[in-house]
Scaffold this motif. Structure first.
Motif, PDB file in Angstrom:
ATOM      1  N   LEU A   1      -3.505   4.749  -7.128  1.00  0.00           N
ATOM      2  CA  LEU A   1      -2.097   4.394  -7.056  1.00  0.00           C
ATOM      3  C   LEU A   1      -1.570   4.240  -8.482  1.00  0.00           C
ATOM      4  N   ASP A   2      -0.337   3.769  -8.639  1.00  0.00           N
ATOM      5  CA  ASP A   2       0.248   3.692  -9.975  1.00  0.00           C
ATOM      6  C   ASP A   2      -0.607   2.881 -10.937  1.00  0.00           C
ATOM      7  N   ALA A   3      -1.028   1.696 -10.538  1.00  0.00           N
ATOM      8  CA  ALA A   3      -1.811   0.847 -11.437  1.00  0.00           C
ATOM      9  C   ALA A   3      -3.008   0.241 -10.718  1.00  0.00           C
TER      10      ALA A   3
ATOM     11  N   LEU B   1       1.170  10.690 -16.754  1.00  0.00           N
ATOM     12  CA  LEU B   1       2.246   9.896 -17.324  1.00  0.00           C
ATOM     13  C   LEU B   1       2.256   8.485 -16.758  1.00  0.00           C
ATOM     14  N   ARG B   2       1.979   8.344 -15.471  1.00  0.00           N
ATOM     15  CA  ARG B   2       1.979   6.999 -14.901  1.00  0.00           C
ATOM     16  C   ARG B   2       0.826   6.177 -15.430  1.00  0.00           C
ATOM     17  N   ALA B   3      -0.292   6.836 -15.771  1.00  0.00           N
ATOM     18  CA  ALA B   3      -1.452   6.115 -16.287  1.00  0.00           C
ATOM     19  C   ALA B   3      -1.293   5.751 -17.747  1.00  0.00           C
ATOM     20  N   THR B   4      -0.323   6.385 -18.422  1.00  0.00           N
ATOM     21  CA  THR B   4      -0.102   6.108 -19.825  1.00  0.00           C
ATOM     22  C   THR B   4       0.792   4.890 -19.953  1.00  0.00           C
TER      23      THR B   4
ATOM     24  N   GLU C   1     -16.219   5.839 -10.144  1.00  0.00           N
ATOM     25  CA  GLU C   1     -15.478   5.181 -11.219  1.00  0.00           C
ATOM     26  C   GLU C   1     -14.020   5.617 -11.134  1.00  0.00           C
ATOM     27  N   THR C   2     -13.103   4.641 -11.132  1.00  0.00           N
ATOM     28  CA  THR C   2     -11.667   4.918 -11.111  1.00  0.00           C
ATOM     29  C   THR C   2     -11.021   4.203 -12.291  1.00  0.00           C
ATOM     30  N   PRO C   3      -9.746   4.479 -12.587  1.00  0.00           N
ATOM     31  CA  PRO C   3      -9.092   3.749 -13.676  1.00  0.00           C
ATOM     32  C   PRO C   3      -9.097   2.237 -13.487  1.00  0.00           C
ATOM     33  N   ALA C   4      -9.219   1.774 -12.232  1.00  0.00           N
ATOM     34  CA  ALA C   4      -9.198   0.331 -11.973  1.00  0.00           C
ATOM     35  C   ALA C   4     -10.572  -0.309 -12.040  1.00  0.00           C
TER      36      ALA C   4
END
Length: 322
Positions: A191-193, A71-74, A173-176
């Motif tokens: 983390l959150d973002a 949810l935080r990544a959305t 590989e990470t979301p960032a």
């Protein structure tokens, strides 16, 4: 929870919406009051909530922290509502593979390796390296002829790389963005973002997802970066890897920050009342028994722990003290 193919009744749906709210990590005091009022309004509400907490539904197969990370990544607004609808569909209608494969929740549930809330586990990688997964962590592993790749979907890992006869690069590989190991021992946390990087040995080279020049970080340093920018490097926190030994180490840490960190290792919601947020905590605490840690806080500080339900605890001022 409803069986596959069944429809959720309004009470079940409300209970599930509350669970997703708590998993999101964004529930505040107003939400807590509303939840308590909903829970007390009808015995059916309490029973539905308890059934959900007994992990009888498909959503409980996901680590608690992973669901929150989804949810935080959305993105806010419509994106979060779409994720909620997908989760509701999964719980109430048995799930549609075509729909779920398009959601972050599906990717996390199908991760190659994952840990539940409070669990830690070490893996031996195909090349002989080692990877430790912290609480509520999910990863994918992709080793081929040209690259060794770990995809960190949620949570935190500590990696000790091994020499590779084929000289393939080791990339996380990470979301960032991407982090490439340069013969090293290092930790990554979503983390959150952003992604936090801590280097214990060797060095890493990191590159934000949306471009920019690569940045090298050497042993003894840590920093955070998001998809577009890299933060300033700092001196490595010497206690940063204590979680691998099952410990939480605090040195004059704000109580609010301590409670947030401890909350990663237990299911449900653990909050800190703003009235005691600035109290300071020092000590070494066992992550395997978070209830014992909370009892030690009550003994050491002017606080008490109240329970809205078994799954919602608040650290707040002791009676008669601010």
């Amino acid at each position: 929870m409803a069986e596959a193919g069944a429809r959720l009744d309004p009470v079940q749906r409300a209970a599930l919406q509350w669970q997703v709210c708590f998993w999101s990590g964004e529930a505040g005091e107003a939400e807590r009051r509303d939840f308590e009022a909903w829970l007390a309004a009808d015995e059916a509400h309490r029973l539905a909530w308890e059934r959900l907490q007994r992990a009888g539904g498909r959503l409980q197969a996901l680590p608690g922290g992973v669901a929150g990370a989804v949810l935080r990544a959305t993105s806010a607004g419509n994106g979060r509502r779409r994720t909620l609808r997908a989760l509701l569909l999964l719980a109430g209608a048995g799930g549609s593979a075509a729909l779920l494969r398009e959601t972050p929740a599906w990717q996390l549930a199908r991760a190659d390796e994952r840990t539940a809330t409070g669990e830690r586990r070490e893996l031996v990688l195909p090349d002989g390296g080692r990877l430790m997964l912290n609480t509520a962590t999910a990863i994918d592993l992709r080793y081929d002829a040209t690259e060794r790749r770990v995809r960190l979907l949620a949570g935190e890992v500590l990696i000790s790389t091994a020499a590779d006869a084929a000289r393939r690069p080791f990339v996380v590989e990470t979301p960032a963005g991407r982090v490439q190991a340069l013969g090293t021992r290092f930790a990554l946390r979503c983390l959150d973002a952003a992604t936090r990087v801590q280097v214990f040995e060797g060095a890493v080279e990191l590159r934000p997802r949306d471009g920019g020049a690569p940045r090298r970080l050497d042993a003894g340093g840590q920093l955070s970066f998001d998809a577009s920018a890299v933060g300033a490097p700092e001196v490595l926190d010497e206690t940063a890897s204590a979680w691998t030994r099952g410990l939480l180490v605090a040195e004059r840490l704000r109580l609010a920050d301590f409670v947030a960190e401890l909350g990663r290792y237990r299911r449900g919601v653990l909050r800190c009342d703003p009235a005691v947020a600035e109290l300071r905590v020092s000590g070494v605490f066992p992550l395997a028994d978070t209830d014992a840690v909370l009892r030690s806080l009550v003994r050491a500080l002017p606080v008490r722990v109240t329970r809205a339900t078994r799954w919602w605890l608040t650290v707040e001022p002791a009676r008669g003290r601010a």
